[in-house]
Design a protein around this motif. Structure first.
Motif, PDB file in Angstrom:
ATOM      1  N   ALA A 162      27.155  69.459  52.028  1.00 56.57           N
ATOM      2  CA  ALA A 162      27.662  69.470  50.658  1.00 56.57           C
ATOM      3  C   ALA A 162      29.160  69.204  50.658  1.00 56.57           C
ATOM      4  O   ALA A 162      29.863  69.518  51.627  1.00 56.57           O
ATOM      5  N   TRP A 166      31.570  73.424  47.009  1.00 57.26           N
ATOM      6  CA  TRP A 166      30.305  73.563  46.285  1.00 57.26           C
ATOM      7  C   TRP A 166      29.875  75.019  46.214  1.00 57.26           C
ATOM      8  O   TRP A 166      29.999  75.778  47.181  1.00 57.26           O
ATOM      9  N   LEU A 170      25.710  74.603  41.922  1.00 56.72           N
ATOM     10  CA  LEU A 170      25.801  73.149  41.953  1.00 56.72           C
ATOM     11  C   LEU A 170      24.605  72.509  42.638  1.00 56.72           C
ATOM     12  O   LEU A 170      24.321  71.324  42.417  1.00 56.72           O
ATOM     13  N   ASP A 174      23.877  69.608  40.128  1.00 60.71           N
ATOM     14  CA  ASP A 174      24.276  68.307  40.656  1.00 60.71           C
ATOM     15  C   ASP A 174      23.269  67.699  41.624  1.00 60.71           C
ATOM     16  O   ASP A 174      23.372  66.500  41.924  1.00 60.71           O
ATOM     17  N   SER A 175      22.320  68.470  42.127  1.00 61.69           N
ATOM     18  CA  SER A 175      21.298  67.928  43.031  1.00 61.69           C
ATOM     19  C   SER A 175      19.910  68.000  42.406  1.00 61.69           C
ATOM     20  O   SER A 175      19.248  66.985  42.214  1.00 61.69           O
TER      21      SER A 175
END
Length: 338
Positions: A162, A166, A170, A174-175
């Motif tokens: 990452a 992070w 997240l 974000d993933s």
């Protein structure tokens, strides 16, 4: 705009993703050029602008006021998306916004309402897996009904490491947001509840970061999707999906790599990041967006798709922090989005 005209694009945010989009527009997309780049880091903006042969700005408002901007590509950090999107809508400019649309449901809803006031779709969200050849084949197969009704989806999403800074949340915003959109798209169903399970963190995860995570998504069509998110796996970038249906299964992911057999061994390579694994998908996505804008239309994932994903992410973060199954609070789908 006339199809013969060159589309002048302002790219907002030219870190790794944005700079790669600048390169892509210049080298892999016809009918478009980068006319402006924007970044809070003035030196970085100047460096990228010099390579692209365009103007550099530190304020998106200044760039969007320029006479030679026909469209906007937003690749800044997600907290900056709302302001950039609202500015683009204020100028009635079509915009391709990297995921997530915004980092939370409230800001996503404000963007959605601003586009509705405009009365036409201007925003496409950068869920590029919809343009990946393997995912497209899976979506088309499920649409035929040859395998019967989908019952389960299994997703796997691994990163080498990452980015610095992070946090556990997240991994979801974000993933996991990619698997959220893919699940909705493949099934044509909305996600109604999220459960996040917390295995023992990897010793390679930064202190305090829950990595990996195992996520269960429930849909309004009765399908259960599970997702392994592991962003510090250490060995490669892997994205896979398997649909389990009434009369068979179908799996995609990692099938694009060459396998060699020599000296008594067989093997291949594992992509090391998303830009390598999904290079073709990003190319297809950007070409499709440019072509649609030049035709005067907007296609691809909508602001509604971004808003729905934000609502699911919020439920996921709540499940991560509080535990248990969390229902998704999804607003009514506006008529503008079909």
């Amino acid at each position: 705009m006339a199809r013969s005209s060159t589309l002048n694009i302002a790219v907002i945010g030219v870190g790794r993703m944005g700079a790669d989009h600048v390169r892509r527009i210049q080298e892999a997309v016809s009918g478009a050029r980068v006319s402006a780049v924007v970044d809070a880091d003035a030196e970085r903006a100047e460096t990228v602008a010099a390579r692209a042969g365009c103007a550099a700005f530190t304020d998106p408002a200044d760039a969007l006021a320029a006479a030679d901007v026909d469209a906007v590509l937003v690749a800044s950090s997600s907290p900056a998306h709302e302001a950039a999107l609202l500015a683009a809508l204020a100028h009635d400019l079509p915009v391709l916004c990297e995921k997530p649309l915004t980092p939370d449901p409230a800001s996503a809803l404000r963007v959605l309402e601003a586009e509705q006031r405009l009365g036409r779709r201007r925003i496409q969200v950068g869920f590029m897996r919809r343009y990946d050849a393997e995912y497209l084949r899976l979506e088309q197969l499920l649409r035929t009904g040859r395998l019967g009704r989908p019952l389960l989806l299994h997703h796997r999403h691994r990163n080498v490491a990452a980015p610095p800074g992070w946090a556990s949340e997240l991994l979801i915003s974000d993933s996991l947001v990619h698997e959220i959109d893919v699940t909705r798209w493949l099934l044509g169903q909305e996600i109604t509840a999220v459960t996040v399970l917390r295995p023992t963190p990897s010793s390679h995860a930064p202190d305090g970061v829950q990595d990996p995570q195992f996520v269960v998504l429930e849909t309004d069509g009765g399908v259960i999707a599970d997702v392994e998110i592991f962003v510090n796996c250490g060995f490669g970038y892997q994205v896979r999906a398997e649909a389990v249906c009434e009369r068979g299964t179908a799996q995609v992911g990692d099938g694009h790599a060459m396998v060699t057999q020599t000296d008594g061994r067989w093997g291949g390579t594992i992509a090391q990041d998303y830009l390598e694994r999904f290079e073709d998908a990003y190319d297809r996505e950007l070409r499709a967006w440019v072509d649609s804008v030049r035709r005067g239309t907007t296609t691809g994932p909508t602001a509604w798709d971004g808003c729905a994903a934000a609502a699911v992410c919020a439920a996921g973060v709540r499940s991560l922090t509080e535990g248990g199954r969390v229902p998704v609070e999804l607003p009514e789908r506006p008529a503008l989005y079909g």
